[in-house]
Every structure is written in structure tokens, then in C-alpha cells.
Design an enzyme around this catalytic site. Structure first.
Site, PDB file in Angstrom:
ATOM      1  N   SER A 550       0.849  -1.186   0.000  1.00  0.00           N
ATOM      2  CA  SER A 550       0.000   0.000   0.000  1.00  0.00           C
ATOM      3  C   SER A 550       0.892   1.246   0.000  1.00  0.00           C
ATOM      4  O   SER A 550       1.714   1.410  -0.891  1.00  0.00           O
ATOM      5  CB  SER A 550      -0.963  -0.038   1.185  1.00  0.00           C
ATOM      6  N   HIS A 671      -7.750  -5.395  -0.672  1.00  0.00           N
ATOM      7  CA  HIS A 671      -6.655  -4.734   0.017  1.00  0.00           C
ATOM      8  C   HIS A 671      -6.521  -5.198   1.464  1.00  0.00           C
ATOM      9  O   HIS A 671      -5.446  -5.095   2.055  1.00  0.00           O
ATOM     10  CB  HIS A 671      -6.895  -3.224  -0.007  1.00  0.00           C
TER      11      HIS A 671
END
Length: 700
Positions: A550, A671
Site C-alpha cells: 500500500s 486490500h
């Protein structure tokens, strides 16, 4: 090293596309890879799959890494309990479970399963995002997502029967839920309907609602107030235990500045009073406690946070009375109120602190006077902290501490009568490798002292070393059980976790020193950490690997383009890499307070100074790089990794056998949370990749 499995990289057309942005010529040769549905992108992605999978499967030690990870993950985990009217709620992941399971213990002492994600969906693709019981412990609000979409559909069930109380409510991504006494109503946050927002911007428009159980959401009452609703704002809600006070906090995107409103609840529409607005430029978290006072932890005049209190009828900052001042050496992260057992002492405030990323618990009287500390097992971090609610008097005087460190899976300790004891260990067992851990200091490029945790096996000498960190959004990386780190150290490697600027390890000023115009400090900190490990004799550049996901993917993407000579292998997961166009996709526009916006000439300059995609240079010998992406990722679009992978495959002068550039894709995950088996598969791939290219023998 890859047994001649890479003869050539998949072809990728390079466009002669250069745009003039605020006087900067900005090339974007792989713009077409932004469109996942473009037939060229589909074909290119499939070709990358066909390239990467055989290479990853053939990596030496991959199966051994997977076996070690399964063993280390078989410990399971247990959470600190949440008490409601004599009922205990907690999550438990037993050996063999794919996800943590929510359990409830009834007042008769019988524990039972309340919610099992795999029972709901045997594929393992459904995740339990959040849950909160009502104040009476009779109903449970919980949120589910499927296939990594993070849609967080809101459900309510009857805790006694397990039956659904009402139909689910959609559009509850990142929604908090605050029950009113009696369990007939709750306040919550919901995205607006698709036809109520500009095209493609539904995720950026939210509203706070008051919902009555058993009625359709179309009949919910909108909570309104001056300046309450702004685009790109995330909201949180709290209701005091007596049901009198409603608190709403707002944060524009991921800006680390808070807005806060308070109102008295009644049958009519509440009149929200602003307490803080974004322009106040401070952080704050507030709640009305059992004594009817409004407590606030805030960065107002205190970058490491302080605790203040006021009457909720006079909530403005000018009325805040400081209870506990800022500690210049630690960060205040939260407060709990510990009521004594009947007739046995005074009410205490338990302050959660972090000193250089290591957890501490301090005790204070209600007037702020220090009352000592809570003994903890050692250097580690908190996974939770809880006390009994007012309707569970038999548990008064006890504090439950969710605890972990680098070698200890999440467990629960209980503090009572001045001592701390282990109440619940993780349900499984695994032999953690012998590990030496230390916290080192080093000096970054601008003279700032930065710290990192270093884990090593016994012995000395240079060894393959894996370095990781995050460095963004004020988030802290603390000592926690990490099977990937333990598997690396068990094979003879060293592991380093760096407390980079941009994070929250040293407070709000530490975060601000690593965002916006100061983002380069984060990358400089990582480079300095690597150089200090080399100087200390821990490793060499040919043995040095970095990994990040990320915002941490941006970190390692910038690192490999700025210092390709310093790192031998890189794993770049779910990354942001095109910092000129990141705002155009997924949740990107909510992050421009962290990074800056390409719409502003000065801020575009910040972004272009480090944007990894725009700093790939043809003819450079880049490290071995593995990109890992998740097609259902609704936060960071996989297009970043696609474009960067194509750029590196075109540009690198490195031998594809010894310095390959690979893209690993997964579908049906996003995610966030994933099942244990998919965690093992992913981690085994990247551990084996890094080990192969740094000389570490997994399972040797």
C-alpha cells in the site's frame, strides 16, 4: 536462479504520450494499462500470469516456507473481551480456522459460536469487517464483505437465537455503529445512493443516520448540523451510555485533522454543536463517560497528545481543562475508565501510551494524578484493551489487555489488584525460532534520529536481511507477531522494522515530517536504515531485501528507483506508484492531504520529485522485483503495479534470470483481510522470491 524460465518479458506497447502539466513535461507510455477491460491489458496481464507462476513455483524453499508459515499461523489468536450485561464477546481463531470466529459467553458461563465467516461462506471469501453488540447484549450489529470488495454490508442478529433481526443495509463501508440504550435504535454512517452523487463518486459522499430496528433504511432520520457534510469526509459516531449525548467526528479523506460535533439526543432532530472544525488543524477523539463529562484526547498544543475534560454543555476548546499533560517521550493513544470492585478502591483512568513504538499503560486518578503503571509482559504492543460495562458488576476492577510481540501470537492478560496475569493464550501451539531482538537508533540524512527493531538468530556475521516499514498517514508499526518475519529469521536471516517518519510512532509531528512536501524524508529514512545495517555488519547490499504494501509499496517503489544499487530484491504489494494520476482512481482523491495534488503547481512538483513510475530510467540495473496485486482491491487500483512493471521490464539492464521483474495477481481478494490459506500462499511466494535473490536458504 529461475532455471531459464524467463526468455523474454511480455510485449507492452510504449505510447509516445507526453503531457504538459504546470510547465512539466510528463511522459506516460503505459497509460493504456490503466484500463483493466482493454483487450490489450487483459492479454498482457494473462501473459504476466503465465510468466510469473512457473517462476514462483520453481523457487527453492517455497514449499518449506509454506510449511513453516502454516505451523506459525496454527497458533491461532484470541482477542480481548467486550462485555455487555454479563455477556462476554470475543474473537477466537483456532488452529485450522481460515478466519477468526466471533464467540459469545452467556451469563451461565457457556461459550458458543455466534458468527463464523466460513459457516456463512465456505469459500472463505467472506470477511467479518466489524461488529458491536447493543448495550444490553441482546443484539449484534456486524458488517460483511465478499471477495475483498470491502462493501461492509450491515446486518443485525439476535444474540440468543442467532436469527437475523432485519434485512441487511448496504453502502456501509467504513461505517461505525453506535447503539442507543434499549437496543431499539442505533446511529450509523452510510454512503449516499449512486444516483445522489456525481458519477463514480459515491464512495466519497457519506451521511449519518438514526435507524430504528425493524424499519427500512429509507425511513432513517438524517442527522444534520452546521458544516457537517462535506465531500470526501469519513464520519464516526458515538452515543453516551445513558443515551443523552451524540458525538460525530469527521475527517476529510485521510487528513490527520478532525472535526467534531456534539448534540443532546431526544425524540426530535438533534441540534449538533461544532466543537472542532478542520481549520483548527488539530486531532481529537472525544467521548462522554459514565460521570457525564466530555473527555478529549487531542494534539491541541501537544503533538504527542494530551487528555482534557469539560462539561458536554460547554464543549468548546476554551473550556477544556487539562487532566494529563503531554509526555515528551511517549504518544498517548487511548484511555479506558477502570471502575473498582465494590467497596475496594478508587476509579482510575488507564492511559494507553507508546514509547518509541513499545506499549505502556499508565494509571491516573480522575483528577489526573499519577497512580502508577500496569505491568506488561515485555516490549510489545496492544491488540485491545477493555473493561467491564456497568451492567457486569461481577467483573468490575479488572482490565483485559490484548497483547502481542514479535514471537508471541495475540493473547489476553488480566490486570487486577495491582498484578497482571495471563488469562488466555493463543489456542494453538508453535515452536517460535530462537530470536534476538533489539531496538537500534540511526541517523537519517538530515540528522534526525530514527529507530528500528532488528530480529536475528543467534550468532554474528553478515546475513540476508529483510527490511520493511510503512511511513504514512500517521500509522504506527509496532512489535507484533509476524510469521513472515519469524520464518525469515528461522532460516538464518535478519529482519528489520523501521519506525519511519510519516508514521505515528513519535506523534503527530513525526507524521507531518514525512508527508506532503516532506515525503522524501520517509525514503531517506529507509535508505539510512539500510546503510546503518550494512555499516553495522548485519548485511551487505547483495543480501538486502525490502518489502512494503500500500503506502509501503510506494515506499519500496521510490527506494528501488532512487537507490537501485542499495537493494538486491524488492516485494512491492498493492502499491501507489503513479503519483501524478493516483487521484483519478479508487480512493486516491481522499489521500491528497497526505501526498499533495497534481492540480496544484507546487504540489505537482513534490509528487514528480519521487513518483516511482516517472523515475524509471532505461539501462539501469534494477533489483529483482515482485509486484503483488489483488484484482478486487477497491482502495489501490492494480493499474499502478501494471504500469510500473511494464516500465521496469522495458528499462532494466539486469539479467531476467538473476534480477527478474514479475507481477503476481490474485482475484477475489482485496486490500484488506484474507483467509489463512491465501495468506500462506502469498507470503510463501514473496518470501521465497526474496530469499532466492539474497542467498537465504529457506528450510535449509
Amino acid at each position: 536462479m529461475t532455471e531459464h524460465l524467463i526468455e523474454r518479458y511480455p510485449a507492452a506497447e510504449r505510447l509516445d504520450l507526453v503531457e504538459e502539466l504546470h510547465g512539466h513535461p510528463v511522459a506516460d507510455p503505459y497509460r493504456w494499462l490503466e484500463n483493466a477491460a482493454d483487450p490489450r491489458t487483459v492479454a498482457w496481464s494473462q501473459a504476466q500470469d503465465q510468466l510469473a507462476r512457473p517462476v514462483l513455483d520453481a523457487l527453492p524453499g517455497r514449499d518449506a516456507a509454506a510449511a513453516t508459515l502454516r505451523e506459525l499461523l496454527a497458533t491461532g489468536s484470541v482477542s480481548a473481551p467486550l462485555w455487555r450485561a454479563g455477556r462476554r464477546f470475543r474473537t477466537l481463531r483456532n488452529p485450522g480456522d481460515e478466519h477468526a470466529v466471533l464467540h459469545v459467553t452467556d451469563p451461565d458461563g457457556v461459550e458458543r459460536v455466534l458468527l463464523d465467516p466460513v459457516a456463512i461462506d465456505p469459500t472463505g471469501l467472506t470477511t467479518l469487517d466489524a461488529w458491536v453488540p447493543d448495550l444490553e447484549g441482546r443484539q449484534l450489529a456486524y458488517q460483511l464483505s465478499v471477495g475483498g470488495d470491502e462493501h461492509s454490508v450491515l446486518h443485525v442478529l439476535d444474540v440468543t437465537t442467532g436469527e437475523q433481526v432485519e434485512p441487511p443495509i448496504d453502502r456501509c463501508r467504513y461505517s461505525s455503529v453506535a447503539w442507543l440504550p434499549g437496543g431499539a435504535e442505533f446511529c450509523y454512517v452510510r454512503m449516499v445512493a449512486e444516483d445522489e452523487a456525481p458519477a463514480g463518486q459515491q464512495a466519497f459522499h457519506r451521511r449519518v443516520w438514526r435507524h430504528r430496528i425493524g424499519t427500512p433504511p429509507e425511513q432513517d432520520r438524517l442527522i444534520e448540523g452546521p458544516g457537517l457534510y462535506e465531500d470526501h469526509t469519513y464520519y464516526g459516531v458515538r452515543v453516551s451510555r445513558d443515551g443523552r449525548w451524540l458525538l460525530v467526528n469527521g475527517n476529510v479523506g485521510t487528513a490527520r485533522r478532525d472535526s467534531l460535533w456534539i448534540a443532546e439526543l431526544g425524540e426530535g432532530a438533534p441540534e449538533l454543536t461544532p466543537v472542532l472544525v478542520q481549520s483548527d488543524d488539530v486531532r481529537a477523539d472525544a467521548w462522554v463517560d459514565r460521570d457525564g463529562l466530555l473527555y478529549v484526547i487531542t494534539t491541541d498544543g501537544a503533538p504527542r497528545w494530551r487528555l482534557a475534560v469539560t462539561d458536554p454543555r460547554t464543549p468548546g476548546r476554551e473550556h477544556w481543562r487539562e487532566l494529563v499533560a503531554e509526555d515528551p517521550g511517549s504518544v498517548l493513544e487511548g484511555v479506558r475508565r477502570l471502575e473498582p470492585a465494590a467497596g475496594s478502591g478508587e476509579t482510575l483512568l488507564v492511559l494507553m501510551r507508546s514509547r518509541h513504538a513499545v506499549a505502556e499503560l499508565a494509571l491516573h486518578a480522575l483528577d489526573g494524578t499519577p497512580r502508577g503503571v500496569v505491568p506488561l509482559p515485555g516490549p510489545g504492543s496492544l491488540t485491545g484493551l477493555s473493561v467491564a460495562d456497568r451492567d457486569t458488576p461481577a467483573q468490575a476492577g479488572r482490565l483485559w489487555i490484548g497483547w502481542t510481540d514479535f514471537v508471541t501470537p495475540p493473547q489476553v492478560h488480566r490486570f487486577e489488584s495491582g498484578s497482571t496475569v495471563l488469562e488466555d493464550a493463543a489456542p494453538g501451539a508453535a515452536a517460535a525460532p530462537a530470536v534476538r531482538s533489539e531496538q537500534r537508533e540511526f541517523t537519517s540524512r538530515d540528522g534526525t534520529t530514527v529507530r528500528m527493531f532488528v530480529l536475528q538468530p543467534a550468532g554474528s556475521g553478515q546475513r540476508p536481511t529483510l527490511v520493511t516499514g510503512y511511513g504514512g498517514f500517521g500509522l504506527s508499526r509496532e512489535p507484533a507477531y509476524a510469521p513472515s518475519a519469524l520464518a525469515w529469521v528461522a532460516a538464518g536471516g535478519a529482519y528489520a522494522l523501521v519506525s519511519l517518519r510519516g508514521g505515528g510512532e513519535e506523534g503527530d509531528a513525526w507524521h507531518l515530517a514525512g508527508n506532503r512536501a516532506h515525503k522524501q524524508n520517509v525514503f531517506d529514512d529507509l535508505h539510512a536504515a539500510a546503510e546503518s545495517l550494512i555499516a553495522a555488519g548485519t548485511t551487505t547490499p547483495d543480501q538486502l531485501a525490502i518489502m512494503g504494501g500500500s503506502n509501503g509499496g510506494l515506499l519500496v517503489g521510490a527506494a528501488l528507483t532512487q537507490r537501485p544499487d542499495l537493494y538486491r530484491a524488492v516485494v512491492c504489494s498493492a502499491p501507489l506508484l503513479d503519483m501524478v494520476r493516483y487521484e483519478e482512481f479508487s480512493l486516491g482523491r481522499t489521500w491528497n492531504d497526505e501526498y499533495g495534488t497534481a492540480a496544484d503547481p507546487e504540489e505537482l512538483g513534490w509528487l514528480l520529485s519521487y513518483s516511482p513510475y516517472h523515475h524509471v530510467e532505461t539501462g539501469t540495473e534494477y533489483p529483482a522485483v515482485l509486484f503483488t496485486v489483488f484484482e478486487a482491491d477497491s482502495r489501490v487500483d492494480p493499474l499502478h503495479a501494471r504500469k510500473m512493471c511494464a516500465a521496469l521490464q522495458h528499462a532494466t539492464s539486469g539479467d531476467p534470470e538473476t534480477r527478474p521483474i514479475l507481477l503476481r495477481r490474485e482475484t477475489d481478494v482485496g486490500h484488506g483481510a484474507r483467509s489463512v490459506s491465501r495468506t500462506v500462499d502469498l507470503t510463501a511466494d514473496w518470501l521465497a522470491f526474496l530469499a532466492t535473490h539474497t542467498g537465504l536458504e529457506l528450510g535449509g
